[in-house]
Design an enzyme around this catalytic site. Structure first.
Site, PDB file in Angstrom:
ATOM      1  N   CYS B  82       4.501   1.493  58.742  1.00 55.31           N
ATOM      2  CA  CYS B  82       4.828   0.169  59.265  1.00 55.31           C
ATOM      3  C   CYS B  82       5.685   0.281  60.528  1.00 55.31           C
ATOM      4  O   CYS B  82       5.204   0.744  61.545  1.00 55.31           O
ATOM      5  CB  CYS B  82       5.496  -0.655  58.159  1.00 55.31           C
ATOM      6  SG  CYS B  82       5.460  -2.417  58.481  1.00 55.31           S
ATOM      7  N   HIS B 199       1.972   0.123  53.068  1.00 54.89           N
ATOM      8  CA  HIS B 199       3.154   0.772  52.494  1.00 54.89           C
ATOM      9  C   HIS B 199       2.826   1.571  51.234  1.00 54.89           C
ATOM     10  O   HIS B 199       2.849   1.005  50.131  1.00 54.89           O
ATOM     11  CB  HIS B 199       4.190  -0.292  52.113  1.00 54.89           C
ATOM     12  CG  HIS B 199       4.860  -0.926  53.287  1.00 54.89           C
ATOM     13  ND1 HIS B 199       6.009  -0.419  53.853  1.00 54.89           N
ATOM     14  CD2 HIS B 199       4.543  -2.021  54.013  1.00 54.89           C
ATOM     15  CE1 HIS B 199       6.374  -1.183  54.882  1.00 54.89           C
ATOM     16  NE2 HIS B 199       5.497  -2.160  55.000  1.00 54.89           N
ATOM     17  N   GLU B 201       4.698   3.535  49.686  1.00 55.66           N
ATOM     18  CA  GLU B 201       5.868   3.587  48.780  1.00 55.66           C
ATOM     19  C   GLU B 201       5.949   2.342  47.891  1.00 55.66           C
ATOM     20  O   GLU B 201       6.633   2.348  46.882  1.00 55.66           O
ATOM     21  CB  GLU B 201       7.163   3.773  49.588  1.00 55.66           C
ATOM     22  CG  GLU B 201       7.712   2.527  50.268  1.00 55.66           C
ATOM     23  CD  GLU B 201       7.010   2.198  51.590  1.00 55.66           C
ATOM     24  OE1 GLU B 201       5.955   2.786  51.887  1.00 55.66           O
ATOM     25  OE2 GLU B 201       7.538   1.317  52.307  1.00 55.66           O
TER      26      GLU B 201
END
Lengths: 83, 226
Positions: B82, B199, B201
């Site tokens: 990002c 993302h 994560e």
């Protein structure tokens, strides 16, 4: 001392969704005469440069290194000596 | 884990790497001039320097970025997620630039990406065409580059992921931000740097709605042989 005005806009080849939206908004307000619009950024700075040539080359470097992303943006500079 | 003023996904990434994958992670403040002999540098998501001027444009001049560039030059792994991807573009470690999302809206939702490259150190645990469900959260993820650069990316298998439908179909209706060629993530020429807008994560534990992102971390681990 110099005063510089720098205008940064997206290159012609790059779509400007913000400009498109503003253009549509103007059309919906009845301003049908507007047929193209680009949104950009404007910088104004004063410089303590010794002469015009040096001021120009400094501004060029500043634009290339930070103020402008050459992948998507183009710029114009207006330089004026302050007395 | 590099931390800029305004980073906000650093703790999430740190949690996944430490608690889910059991590897040692350290935070590195952007003022540091050394990243040490680490296997992986993560440039996390967020709003470094408030996204002033252009996303990632100021973070690029943080002292730590010299060390990150040196780390990358040695062929070690760098992943930018990002805002981290935006920083990599501004730094010139990856080609191209980000534009505002075509909708002009900040988009925060789960999307699907199709795996295009399965040989890189970030994607070796994935199958060609494998569809991953991963969230995005950005206002400027509309990837742009000139035609020649796009051709180079295509020809050298450097497009890691493209936005797609749940079934893997490519199309404007499945592209959340207007990104060129539906690009969601790209690799550098050498293959040791990945930038991606989604993302991983936030999708590394099934309790969060998807565990697909974990395969990216596992690929990196398997390549680093740790």
């Amino acid at each position: 001392m110099f005063k510089a005005k720098i205008d940064v806009t997206l290159k012609k080849s790059v779509l400007d969704p913000q400009g498109q939206t503003v253009l549509q908004a103007l059309h919906s307000l009845g301003y049908g005469t507007v047929d193209a619009l680009r949104v950009g950024k404007h910088f104004e700075m004063t410089l303590q440069s010794e002469d015009r040539k040096r001021a120009e080359s400094e501004i060029k470097l500043m634009c290339e290194r930070l103020l402008v992303n050459p992948v998507i943006e183009q710029y114009t500079v207006e330089l004026e000596e302050l007395r | 884990m590099i931390v800029f003023p305004g980073s906000n996904c650093d703790t999430d990434c740190w949690h996944v790497l430490r608690d889910v994958l059991n590897i040692q992670v350290d935070f590195v403040w952007h003022k540091e001039t050394n990243v040490g002999g680490v296997d992986l540098v993560v440039l996390p998501g967020g709003f470094s320097y408030g996204d002033y001027l252009r996303t990632g444009a100021i973070a690029r001049f943080s002292p730590v970025m010299q060390a990150v560039q040196e780390h990358a030059r040695q062929g070690r792994a760098v992943i930018g997620i990002c805002n981290g991807f935006q920083v990599l573009l501004e730094t010139g470690l990856l080609p191209g630039a980000m534009l505002r999302n075509r909708s002009l809206r900040f988009v925060c939702k789960h999307i699907y990406v199709k795996t295009e490259n399965v040989t890189s150190l970030f994607t070796n645990r994935l199958k060609h065409g494998e569809i991953l469900k991963i969230p995005i959260a950005h206002g400027e993820g509309n990837y742009f580059c000139d035609e020649q650069t796009l051709e180079t990316l295509e020809q050298n298998n450097r497009i890691a992921f493209r936005y797609c439908s749940e079934q893997g179909t490519l199309g404007d209706e499945f592209n959340p931000n207007g990104s060129l060629a539906h690009i969601a993530g790209i690799l550098n020429e050498r293959g040791n740097i990945l930038g991606m807008m989604p993302h991983p994560e936030r999708s590394s534990e099934s309790m969060l709605g998807s565990g697909d992102g974990r395969k990216i971390w596992e690929s990196i681990l398997s390549a680093a042989n740790v």
